[in-house]
Write a protein that holds these residues in place. Structure first.
Motif, mmCIF file in Angstrom:
data_model
loop_
_atom_site.group_PDB
_atom_site.id
_atom_site.type_symbol
_atom_site.label_atom_id
_atom_site.label_comp_id
_atom_site.label_asym_id
_atom_site.label_seq_id
_atom_site.Cartn_x
_atom_site.Cartn_y
_atom_site.Cartn_z
ATOM 1 N N PHE A 107 0.839 -1.182 0.000
ATOM 2 C CA PHE A 107 0.000 0.000 0.000
ATOM 3 C C PHE A 107 0.882 1.243 0.000
ATOM 4 O O PHE A 107 2.022 1.223 0.479
ATOM 5 N N ILE A 108 0.341 2.316 -0.535
ATOM 6 C CA ILE A 108 0.980 3.625 -0.479
ATOM 7 C C ILE A 108 -0.094 4.660 -0.192
ATOM 8 O O ILE A 108 -1.285 4.388 -0.368
ATOM 9 N N VAL A 109 0.319 5.818 0.266
ATOM 10 C CA VAL A 109 -0.597 6.955 0.337
ATOM 11 C C VAL A 109 -0.303 7.822 -0.880
ATOM 12 O O VAL A 109 0.852 8.209 -1.114
ATOM 13 N N ALA A 110 -1.331 8.066 -1.676
ATOM 14 C CA ALA A 110 -1.192 8.931 -2.851
ATOM 15 C C ALA A 110 -1.880 10.253 -2.558
ATOM 16 O O ALA A 110 -2.869 10.311 -1.827
ATOM 17 N N GLY A 111 -1.356 11.317 -3.138
ATOM 18 C CA GLY A 111 -1.951 12.623 -2.898
ATOM 19 C C GLY A 111 -1.558 13.636 -3.950
ATOM 20 O O GLY A 111 -0.748 13.347 -4.846
ATOM 21 N N PRO A 112 -2.101 14.834 -3.857
ATOM 22 C CA PRO A 112 -1.815 15.882 -4.839
ATOM 23 C C PRO A 112 -0.392 16.412 -4.694
ATOM 24 O O PRO A 112 0.196 16.352 -3.603
#
Length: 269
Positions: A107-112
């Motif tokens: 898992f990863i955290v994706a963001g702007p």
């Protein structure tokens, strides 16, 4: 003479009919997560398996919770999912048998790119979740009882945060759709790396948190128990389980490298 010719024609027609029947592919019903489908992995794996075994795999791509529910109801023959505690319960309750490890990703955290919560480059997912909540930045949750959704809820609980308010949106959608929403709303989301890779160019989202050991994401495959549902295709389920965990199937998983990046890592023993 005419009777003999007619008899010969009937025998030939019967032979051709039997051959046609024998050539019909066996249908296997597979429930699986959106990550295996959205990432393109199934499109890479299944045609090889189908050609080798004269089968047709009908895929139902949903969240892990729904995928297991389909197995529990006998609506599929085999399930490929990623929520180990839920998988173990599915087997312990007698709904599934012959569970095997298949592969993992993470898992990863994706963001702007603007990164309003200032979490980019972090490796502590719980610290990142606390910062997101404290910053007032938007977060899109799968909200669909998928493996990703179950893991996200566990992170919030471990972080000591109860996400709420207008900046926390529960979408009830698959991973690809959630990534599109996060891009549109300039929000963060938890995603498996494989689906993120498939949607990266479309969404423009960046990997902001990765590398936490708790973000390990294993997948398992389970046959639906024919003792509970005599009508399931257990033979077909075992064919798929045996192939995907074989040296050939595992090598095929390892060779899946969109844009040159390996997205899944085989783990069958």
């Amino acid at each position: 003479m005419k009777r003999r010719s007619l008899l010969a024609l009937l025998i030939a027609a019967s032979f051709v009919s039997n051959l046609a029947g024998a050539a019909e592919p066996m249908v296997i019903r597979l429930s699986t997560t959106t990550s295996t489908d959205n990432s393109g992995l199934l499109g890479w794996l299944l045609p090889v398996f189908e050609a080798k075994t004269n089968t047709k795999v009908n895929v139902i791509s949903v969240g892990t919770g729904k995928a297991l529910e389909l197995g529990k109801n006998g609506d599929v023959d085999v399930t490929l999912v990623h929520a180990r505690a839920a998988e173990d319960k599915f087997v312990a309750d007698g709904w599934g048998i012959d569970r095997r490890d298949v592969m993992y990703n993470d898992f990863i955290v994706a963001g702007p790119s603007a990164d309003p919560a200032r979490i980019k480059g972090g490796k502590d997912v719980l610290a990142a979740f606390r910062k997101i909540a404290g910053s007032g930045a938007k977060f899109i949750s799968r909200g669909d009882n998928s493996g990703t959704d179950i893991m996200e809820k566990a992170y919030w609980k471990a972080a000591g945060v109860i996400p709420a308010g207008t900046n926390y949106l529960s979408a009830g959608l698959g991973m690809g759709e959630v990534l599109n929403m996060a891009a549109e709303l300039q929000a963060y989301t938890l995603t498996d790396r494989a689906t993120y890779g498939a949607y990266k160019a479309k969404t423009g989202l960046e990997v902001v948190v990765e590398g936490d050991k708790s973000m390990y994401n294993p997948y398992g495959i389970i046959a639906v128990n024919p003792a509970r549902h005599p009508g399931v295709n257990y033979k077909g389920a075992r064919l798929l389980i045996d192939w995907i965990t074989s040296a050939e199937g595992q090598a095929r998983i390892a060779a899946f490298k969109p844009a040159g990046q390996q997205l899944f890592f085989p783990t069958a023993k």
